[in-house]
Design a protein around this motif. Structure first.
Motif, PDB file in Angstrom:
ATOM      1  N   THR A  37      33.923  95.486 101.607  1.00 28.57           N
ATOM      2  CA  THR A  37      34.392  97.092 101.151  1.00 28.57           C
ATOM      3  C   THR A  37      33.346  97.460 100.317  1.00 28.57           C
ATOM      4  O   THR A  37      33.774  96.979  98.719  1.00 28.57           O
ATOM      5  N   ALA A  46      35.647 100.051  98.175  1.00 27.91           N
ATOM      6  CA  ALA A  46      37.595 100.613  98.261  1.00 27.91           C
ATOM      7  C   ALA A  46      37.677 101.579  97.125  1.00 27.91           C
ATOM      8  O   ALA A  46      37.414 101.454  96.239  1.00 27.91           O
ATOM      9  N   GLU A  79      33.349 103.763 101.701  1.00 20.81           N
ATOM     10  CA  GLU A  79      34.600 104.864 102.425  1.00 20.81           C
ATOM     11  C   GLU A  79      34.624 106.222 101.351  1.00 20.81           C
ATOM     12  O   GLU A  79      34.500 106.135 100.031  1.00 20.81           O
ATOM     13  N   ASP A 105      37.486 104.428 108.805  1.00 18.63           N
ATOM     14  CA  ASP A 105      37.465 103.376 108.165  1.00 18.63           C
ATOM     15  C   ASP A 105      37.697 102.369 107.728  1.00 18.63           C
ATOM     16  O   ASP A 105      37.102 101.574 108.380  1.00 18.63           O
ATOM     17  N   PRO A 106      37.733 102.080 106.122  1.00 17.03           N
ATOM     18  CA  PRO A 106      36.247 100.296 106.264  1.00 17.03           C
ATOM     19  C   PRO A 106      37.240  99.333 106.074  1.00 17.03           C
ATOM     20  O   PRO A 106      36.520  98.264 107.183  1.00 17.03           O
TER      21      PRO A 106
END
Length: 278
Positions: free
Chosen positions: A85, A88, A39, A66-67
């Protein structure tokens, strides 16, 4: 007997590379175990923060999707792979919104979401989100704790220095409490992994960097620490090394390239993993 290391794919999904649906289905069809997504919300045009990899910042940093949107798309077309993620940038994210996004991906996927988080390196990027670089570690700790409360309690509340909300209802709840992995390579990262009884998601460091960090975490926790990796090279000797260190999962680095080139590389990676596994 310890389970051998699992193999996922890590990448920066971009607006000019393979699309998330094609990527996720290709990964699952080829027997990989996870999709791990990086991200960056944006890249400030004026930047003094040095790229950790050295040299110029690669082009794909400027183009990332966007993850959570990416992983939701992947969840809808897969049934087995973990959706991770990696990482993130939680210091740039509202914890209430992020708790809902993560729980939603976990629900859509039937409990396959894994929450990798970290503080990041791009000081100008995090400042644009109103984050003070000097207190980003404490902020990260509070946001992790607040999200865990929102996933678990009904109603949930949290009262900290940086995150503060009264009893509130937040749904959906995740199917399971998603595993949390913390990124970074510092004494502060070690303390954070221990504080949250979390896993560690590392970069592809040499063994002489990985081994002492892992031992610090094991000593602090009093038990093995879950280990995952972003950006693993396609190198069987390196795979053996990190398998011996106790990594449960590595994620081979897929360049951010168009669909046909991505599929060709995934075929190559799958063949090499099959050969490694014998």
């Amino acid at each position: 007997m310890r389970v051998p290391v699992k193999f996922g794919i890590s990448t920066f999904v971009t607006d000019d590379g393979i699309d998330p649906v094609s990527l996720a289905t290709a990964i699952e069809d080829r027997g990989f175990d996870a999709l791990v997504i990086a991200e960056h919300t944006h890249i400030p045009a004026s930047r003094e923060s040095a790229y950790p990899g050295g040299g110029e910042l690669p082009d794909y940093y400027y183009k990332t999707l966007d993850p959570f949107v990416t992983l939701a798309a992947a969840a809808a077309v897969t049934s087995r792979i973990e959706l991770f993620t990696g990482i993130a940038l939680l210091i740039q994210r509202d914890p209430i919104v992020t708790a809902k996004e993560a729980a939603s991906v976990d629900l859509i996927s039937g409990g396959r979401f894994v929450f990798g988080v970290g503080a990041g390196w791009n000081i100008e990027e995090l400042r644009d989100h109103g984050t003070d670089p000097k207190t980003r570690g404490a902020l990260l700790d509070e946001r992790i704790e607040a999200i865990k409360a929102l996933w678990t309690d009904e109603p949930a509340e949290y009262h900290g220095r940086f995150v503060d909300f009264d009893a509130s209802y937040s749904r959906p709840k995740p199917v399971r409490q998603p595993p949390i992995y913390i990124g970074g390579n510092s004494d502060a990262t070690v303390k954070r992994v221990i504080r949250h009884d979390a896993g560690w998601i590392s970069n592809a460091f040499p063994a002489d960097v990985l081994a002492p960090r892992i031992q610090q975490m094991r000593d602090g926790l009093g038990h093995d620490v879950p280990l995952a990796m972003f950006g693993t090279p396609v190198d069987a000797d390196y795979w053996r090394t990190v398998d011996d260190l106790g990594f449960g999962q590595v994620a081979l680095l897929l360049p951010s390239v168009p669909r046909d080139e991505s599929l060709r590389l995934l075929d190559e990676y799958a063949a090499k993993v099959a050969q490694y596994r014998g």
